[in-house]
Scaffold this active site. Structure first.
Site, PDB file in Angstrom:
ATOM      1  N   CYS A 187       1.034  -1.432   0.060  1.00  0.00           N
ATOM      2  CA  CYS A 187       0.152   0.018   0.387  1.00  0.00           C
ATOM      3  C   CYS A 187       0.697   1.271  -0.112  1.00  0.00           C
ATOM      4  O   CYS A 187       2.202   1.658   0.575  1.00  0.00           O
ATOM      5  CB  CYS A 187      -0.895   0.403   1.525  1.00  0.00           C
ATOM      6  SG  CYS A 187      -1.913  -1.431   0.987  1.00  0.00           S
TER       7      CYS A 187
ATOM      8  N   ARG B   7       4.995   0.550  -6.430  1.00  0.00           N
ATOM      9  CA  ARG B   7       4.752  -0.185  -4.840  1.00  0.00           C
ATOM     10  C   ARG B   7       4.011  -0.994  -4.765  1.00  0.00           C
ATOM     11  O   ARG B   7       4.082  -2.283  -4.422  1.00  0.00           O
ATOM     12  CB  ARG B   7       4.675   0.472  -3.177  1.00  0.00           C
ATOM     13  CG  ARG B   7       5.330   1.483  -2.801  1.00  0.00           C
ATOM     14  CD  ARG B   7       4.812   2.738  -1.901  1.00  0.00           C
ATOM     15  NE  ARG B   7       4.554   2.008  -0.571  1.00  0.00           N
ATOM     16  CZ  ARG B   7       6.022   1.712   0.545  1.00  0.00           C
ATOM     17  NH1 ARG B   7       6.545   1.905   0.204  1.00  0.00           N
ATOM     18  NH2 ARG B   7       5.440   1.052   1.159  1.00  0.00           N
TER      19      ARG B   7
ATOM     20  N   TRP C  40      -2.858  -2.758  -1.564  1.00  0.00           N
ATOM     21  CA  TRP C  40      -2.291  -3.799  -2.216  1.00  0.00           C
ATOM     22  C   TRP C  40      -3.112  -5.107  -1.321  1.00  0.00           C
ATOM     23  O   TRP C  40      -3.163  -5.119   0.078  1.00  0.00           O
ATOM     24  CB  TRP C  40      -1.176  -4.139  -2.264  1.00  0.00           C
ATOM     25  CG  TRP C  40      -0.555  -5.429  -2.445  1.00  0.00           C
ATOM     26  CD1 TRP C  40      -0.309  -5.845  -3.977  1.00  0.00           C
ATOM     27  CD2 TRP C  40      -0.535  -6.657  -1.979  1.00  0.00           C
ATOM     28  NE1 TRP C  40       0.562  -6.716  -3.857  1.00  0.00           N
ATOM     29  CE2 TRP C  40       0.310  -7.302  -3.147  1.00  0.00           C
ATOM     30  CE3 TRP C  40      -0.448  -6.990  -0.995  1.00  0.00           C
ATOM     31  CZ2 TRP C  40       0.515  -8.213  -3.023  1.00  0.00           C
ATOM     32  CZ3 TRP C  40       0.111  -8.602  -0.525  1.00  0.00           C
ATOM     33  CH2 TRP C  40       0.417  -8.878  -1.082  1.00  0.00           C
TER      34      TRP C  40
ATOM     35  N   ASN D 259      -1.783   1.045   6.324  1.00  0.00           N
ATOM     36  CA  ASN D 259      -1.104   0.117   5.303  1.00  0.00           C
ATOM     37  C   ASN D 259      -0.445  -0.814   6.115  1.00  0.00           C
ATOM     38  O   ASN D 259      -0.055  -0.671   7.601  1.00  0.00           O
ATOM     39  CB  ASN D 259       0.609   0.632   4.592  1.00  0.00           C
ATOM     40  CG  ASN D 259       1.659  -0.581   4.205  1.00  0.00           C
ATOM     41  OD1 ASN D 259       1.163  -1.468   4.028  1.00  0.00           O
ATOM     42  ND2 ASN D 259       2.801  -0.176   4.200  1.00  0.00           N
ATOM     43  N   GLY D 260      -0.091  -2.473   5.626  1.00  0.00           N
ATOM     44  CA  GLY D 260      -0.421  -3.360   6.644  1.00  0.00           C
ATOM     45  C   GLY D 260      -1.479  -4.385   7.457  1.00  0.00           C
ATOM     46  O   GLY D 260      -2.438  -4.220   6.645  1.00  0.00           O
TER      47      GLY D 260
ATOM     48  N   GLU E 262      18.156 -16.252 -10.389  1.00  0.00           N
ATOM     49  CA  GLU E 262      17.624 -14.702 -10.988  1.00  0.00           C
ATOM     50  C   GLU E 262      17.537 -14.722 -11.997  1.00  0.00           C
ATOM     51  O   GLU E 262      16.128 -14.032 -12.222  1.00  0.00           O
ATOM     52  CB  GLU E 262      18.624 -13.680 -10.232  1.00  0.00           C
ATOM     53  CG  GLU E 262      18.738 -12.368 -10.846  1.00  0.00           C
ATOM     54  CD  GLU E 262      17.455 -11.489  -9.680  1.00  0.00           C
ATOM     55  OE1 GLU E 262      17.243 -12.511  -8.748  1.00  0.00           O
ATOM     56  OE2 GLU E 262      17.218  -9.898  -9.775  1.00  0.00           O
TER      57      GLU E 262
ATOM     58  N   LYS F 295      13.168 -13.156 -12.463  1.00  0.00           N
ATOM     59  CA  LYS F 295      13.090 -12.368 -13.126  1.00  0.00           C
ATOM     60  C   LYS F 295      11.988 -12.449 -14.369  1.00  0.00           C
ATOM     61  O   LYS F 295      10.506 -11.720 -14.420  1.00  0.00           O
ATOM     62  CB  LYS F 295      14.322 -11.842 -13.435  1.00  0.00           C
ATOM     63  CG  LYS F 295      15.023 -10.604 -13.673  1.00  0.00           C
ATOM     64  CD  LYS F 295      14.336  -9.876 -12.258  1.00  0.00           C
ATOM     65  CE  LYS F 295      13.941  -9.269 -11.161  1.00  0.00           C
ATOM     66  NZ  LYS F 295      14.739  -9.787 -10.084  1.00  0.00           N
TER      67      LYS F 295
ATOM     68  N   GLU G 182       8.436 -13.283 -13.358  1.00  0.00           N
ATOM     69  CA  GLU G 182       7.747 -11.633 -12.091  1.00  0.00           C
ATOM     70  C   GLU G 182       7.005 -10.864 -13.648  1.00  0.00           C
ATOM     71  O   GLU G 182       5.850 -10.060 -13.195  1.00  0.00           O
ATOM     72  CB  GLU G 182       8.735 -10.920 -11.400  1.00  0.00           C
ATOM     73  CG  GLU G 182       9.335 -11.682 -10.477  1.00  0.00           C
ATOM     74  CD  GLU G 182       9.960 -10.529  -9.923  1.00  0.00           C
ATOM     75  OE1 GLU G 182       9.477  -9.344  -9.118  1.00  0.00           O
ATOM     76  OE2 GLU G 182      11.133 -10.723 -10.599  1.00  0.00           O
TER      77      GLU G 182
ATOM     78  N   HIS H 117      19.448 -35.153 -11.176  1.00  0.00           N
ATOM     79  CA  HIS H 117      18.776 -35.964 -10.450  1.00  0.00           C
ATOM     80  C   HIS H 117      17.460 -35.757 -10.469  1.00  0.00           C
ATOM     81  O   HIS H 117      16.804 -35.219  -9.451  1.00  0.00           O
ATOM     82  CB  HIS H 117      19.243 -35.148  -9.587  1.00  0.00           C
ATOM     83  CG  HIS H 117      21.057 -35.549  -9.050  1.00  0.00           C
ATOM     84  ND1 HIS H 117      20.962 -36.784  -8.833  1.00  0.00           N
ATOM     85  CD2 HIS H 117      22.064 -34.730  -9.354  1.00  0.00           C
ATOM     86  CE1 HIS H 117      22.263 -36.918  -8.745  1.00  0.00           C
ATOM     87  NE2 HIS H 117      23.148 -35.669  -9.113  1.00  0.00           N
TER      88      HIS H 117
ATOM     89  N   LYS I 252       6.183  -3.870  -4.828  1.00  0.00           N
ATOM     90  CA  LYS I 252       8.192  -3.280  -4.202  1.00  0.00           C
ATOM     91  C   LYS I 252       7.957  -3.307  -2.984  1.00  0.00           C
ATOM     92  O   LYS I 252       9.571  -3.960  -2.783  1.00  0.00           O
ATOM     93  CB  LYS I 252       8.282  -2.030  -4.770  1.00  0.00           C
ATOM     94  CG  LYS I 252       9.605  -1.785  -4.316  1.00  0.00           C
ATOM     95  CD  LYS I 252      10.328  -2.366  -5.753  1.00  0.00           C
ATOM     96  CE  LYS I 252      11.566  -1.497  -6.183  1.00  0.00           C
ATOM     97  NZ  LYS I 252      12.169  -2.341  -7.138  1.00  0.00           N
TER      98      LYS I 252
HETATM   99  C1  F6R Z   1      12.375  -9.120  -6.917  1.00  0.00           C
HETATM  100  C2  F6R Z   1      12.048  -8.083  -6.030  1.00  0.00           C
HETATM  101  C3  F6R Z   1      11.819  -8.995  -4.522  1.00  0.00           C
HETATM  102  C4  F6R Z   1      12.894  -8.770  -3.712  1.00  0.00           C
HETATM  103  C5  F6R Z   1      12.028  -8.990  -2.367  1.00  0.00           C
HETATM  104  C6  F6R Z   1      12.817  -8.231  -1.018  1.00  0.00           C
HETATM  105  O1  F6R Z   1      12.465  -8.864  -8.702  1.00  0.00           O
HETATM  106  O2  F6R Z   1      11.957  -6.938  -6.252  1.00  0.00           O
HETATM  107  O3  F6R Z   1      12.394 -11.075  -5.018  1.00  0.00           O
HETATM  108  O4  F6R Z   1      14.297  -8.168  -4.073  1.00  0.00           O
HETATM  109  O5  F6R Z   1      11.116  -8.687  -2.397  1.00  0.00           O
HETATM  110  O6  F6R Z   1      12.885  -7.045  -1.611  1.00  0.00           O
HETATM  111  P1  F6R Z   1      13.989  -6.108  -0.968  1.00  0.00           P
HETATM  112  O7  F6R Z   1      15.069  -5.538  -1.201  1.00  0.00           O
HETATM  113  O8  F6R Z   1      13.336  -4.485  -0.621  1.00  0.00           O
HETATM  114  O9  F6R Z   1      13.732  -6.621   0.927  1.00  0.00           O
END
Ligand code: F6R
Length: 612
Positions: free
Chosen positions: A2, A27, A74, A100-101, A484, A488, A491, A507, A607
């Site tokens: 949020c 966010r 959110w 938020n929360g 990674e 990506k 996502e 395996h 985010k």
């Molecule tokens: C992937 C991504 C998430 C964050 C994760 C941790 O692209 O952005 O997997 O890496 O939510 O977020 P932070 O680094 O803010 O703790």
């Protein structure tokens, strides 16, 4: 998650509120709403979906007001509908709350409030706070700040809350517990927001709020108290980046801009880190030489992409500093009996500094006696504040939900930590440190070189836009790079994607390979360990079963069996993730564009993940 904004001052409030919400869109959210400080009864509008839906609903009859609160939600409790969108009101329509929360004890609270005659309109946990505040405000003679202090004492969970009341609409009251809230100090106007991006156009002066502190803003000033009403001195800081850093600057998406900012971000994170005697300068670690020498174990805690940076930390720190490193997904850490003592250093990696899973894990480690070092990109956020020391990365604001430049700078930061520990423990001499540091200093130019030649990769990516699944393979530090790359792609492209250690292929995962499967093999980590050939054998194994293989390889490296080879500049093996990740970011980005997905705000993602 949020996004929260509050404004009080001379401007028509709708402008800073909507602009602020737009700046917080990154966010992640699924509905939006505002409450304007109109006297007698608040003006409220809220809509499911994107901010544009809310703006369309705000018609010409919009009242001119000089205060208000705005929210992007959110969904957690109750689906993303108009009714569940924030703000939530008391039954008189005079008091509005945004949140938020999660309020963990809301069911009990709601039952009590219904017992006292309150009528609920939504399925949210938040609405109970609006009704509770309404009662408490009355019993405190109309003092909204006092009501907030008392209300918070009875709430469990994590939250940022803002409230406004129609009887004193110029006053906005906020509070935070385990969730972000910052104050912006303007001239004759003040702001509240989840992060400074929301008000950066108006002021560069910000105030951080501590846990359980209640802030009251009016046009002419702010007051902060603890929950007992004792005054707290505001801790002001200057915002060092400007509004253009939070804008797309001509790029089609924030993510693309951030990919292209990586050479600078890496260079900025390295800046000033090598002293004149070839020593790594990391004074902010606050570790004595004795503490560094007696270190027995490092535990890295992080989530998602930051966890992958942690995995790379393990390879680098164990190799350079000869200290055992465990890497753990933060959400798992506090629910088992980890072995920690005063000779354990915990490194918590987080771009946002607000990730609840990481925060809870570090609190647990602290209670168990570990020293905590945060690697973070966001100044004055909660994780650095609760750590013993912090090493800030210098990626600048990262707006796209999918992390790119923050990841590369996290990896650079853990390299610096590894070299610092190695030199302080006497495992490496200054010439060895210098040699690696010099190679790190070459990375920005090498990333630049990759970025100058991405067009063929973008074109190639588009030709795979209809694939259903991609497997990524890597060995050694190429393994976290493969993970990674897969994360990506999941996502951004909403495709099935998995990363595997090359050795694990036989395996189990090889059963997934069939005619036409797409595999991306991350090659360039083997030469110092003799693993190149093993990766190329993996390429042959999947090719033999019908896979098309894209290989990421260093210039000049011999590649066999690949349908396509993406070349990247050479670098020492442990530093290669900084280079090899970049084409995978571009691949995921382009795939999202080709599939018509929302690149900067992929579905269901946020985010800053401020709930566990
Ligand atoms: C992937 C991504 C998430 C964050 C994760 C941790 O692209 O952005 O997997 O890496 O939510 O977020 P932070 O680094 O803010 O703790």
């Amino acid at each position: 998650m949020c996004g929260i904004v509050g404004y009080t001052g001379p401007q028509s409030a709708i402008t800073p509120l909507i602009e602020g919400l737009r700046r917080l869109e990154y966010r992640g959210y699924d509905s939006a709403g505002i409450a304007l400080g109109t006297p007698n009864k608040l003006f409220v509008e809220k809509r499911a979906g994107k901010l544009g839906n809310l703006e369309a609903a705000l018609n010409a009859t919009l009242p001119l007001t000089h205060s208000g609160i705005g929210h992007t939600r959110w969904a957690t409790h109750g689906g993303p509908t108009d009714r569940n969108a924030h703000p939530h009101l008391d039954n008189e329509g005079k008091l509005a709350v945004i949140h938020n929360g999660i309020i963990e004890n809301y069911t009990q609270l709601k039952a009590e409030l219904i017992g006292r005659g309150h009528k609920f309109e939504s399925e949210t946990d938040t609405e109970s706070v609006a009704h509770l505040l309404s009662d408490l405000r009355r019993s405190h003679g109309g003092d909204l700040s006092a009501a907030m202090r008392e209300a918070v004492k009875s709430l469990r969970g994590s939250f940022t809350l803002l409230a406004i009341h129609a009887d004193a609409p110029e006053v906005i009251v906020g509070v935070r517990r385990n969730s972000p809230l910052v104050v912006g100090l303007g001239k004759g106007e003040n702001f509240l927001a989840s992060d400074v991006a929301a008000f950066i156009d108006y002021t560069k002066r910000a105030v951080e709020l501590g846990q359980d502190e209640v802030v009251t803003i009016r046009p002419d000033g702010i007051e902060i108290t603890d929950l007992d009403g004792n005054a707290v001195k505001p801790k002001e800081y200057a915002i060092t980046w400007d509004a253009s850093a939070a804008q797309k600057g001509g790029y089609q998406h924030f993510m693309l801009k951030e990919i292209f900012e990586q050479p600078k971000a890496v260079a900025d994170t390295l800046l000033g880190r090598l002293g004149k005697n070839n020593e790594i300068l990391l004074d902010e670690l606050h570790l004595t030489k004795e503490e560094v020498r007696s270190l027995k174990k490092i535990i890295v805690l992080a989530c998602g992409t930051a966890y992958h940076a942690g995995m790379i930390a393990k390879y680098a720190i164990e190799n350079w500093a000869k200290v055992a490193v465990e890497v753990e997904v933060a959400s798992e850490f506090r629910y088992r009996d980890s072995v920690i003592d005063k000779d354990t250093l915990v490194i918590a990696i987080s771009q946002s500094g607000e990730t609840m899973d990481t925060l809870m894990a570090l609190r647990h480690a602290k209670v168990e006696g570990a020293k905590i070092l945060a690697v973070c990109n966001t100044n004055s956020s909660t994780i650095p504040r609760e750590s013993d020391a912090v090493l800030y990365t210098h990626a600048g604001p990262e707006i796209a939900v999918a992390s790119t430049k923050a990841f590369l700078t996290q990896v650079v930061a853990v390299y610096l930590i590894g070299l610092y520990l190695a030199q302080t423990r006497g495992v490496m001499d200054s010439d060895e440190v210098r040699e690696i540091f010099d190679s790190m200093n070459e990375l920005p130019a090498k990333i630049e070189q990759i970025l100058e030649t991405v067009e063929p990769l973008r074109e190639l990516t588009r030709s795979f836009a209809k694939e259903n699944s991609v497997l990524f393979l890597g060995r050694n530090v190429g393994f976290p790079v493969a993970l990674e790359g897969a994360l990506k792609l999941k996502e951004l492209a909403y495709m099935h994607a998995e990363g595997f250690a090359g050795g694990e292929l036989k395996h189990g995962p090889i059963a997934l390979i069939e005619e036409g499967s797409l595999v991306i093999a991350v090659l360039p980590f083997g030469h110092e360990y003799g693993l190149d050939e093993k990766m190329l054998s993996n390429v042959q194994e999947v090719k033999a079963r019908g896979a098309k293989v894209i290989v990421i390889a260093e210039e000049g490296a011999e590649v066999t069996g690949a349908a396509h080879t993406i070349r990247i500049p050479s670098a020492p093996a442990l530093l290669q993730p900084i280079l090899a990740t970049v084409p995978l970011q571009v691949f995921a980005y382009e795939m999202a564009v080709a599939r018509g997905n929302d690149v900067d705000q992929p579905r269901n993602l946020a985010k800053s993940v401020t709930v566990e």
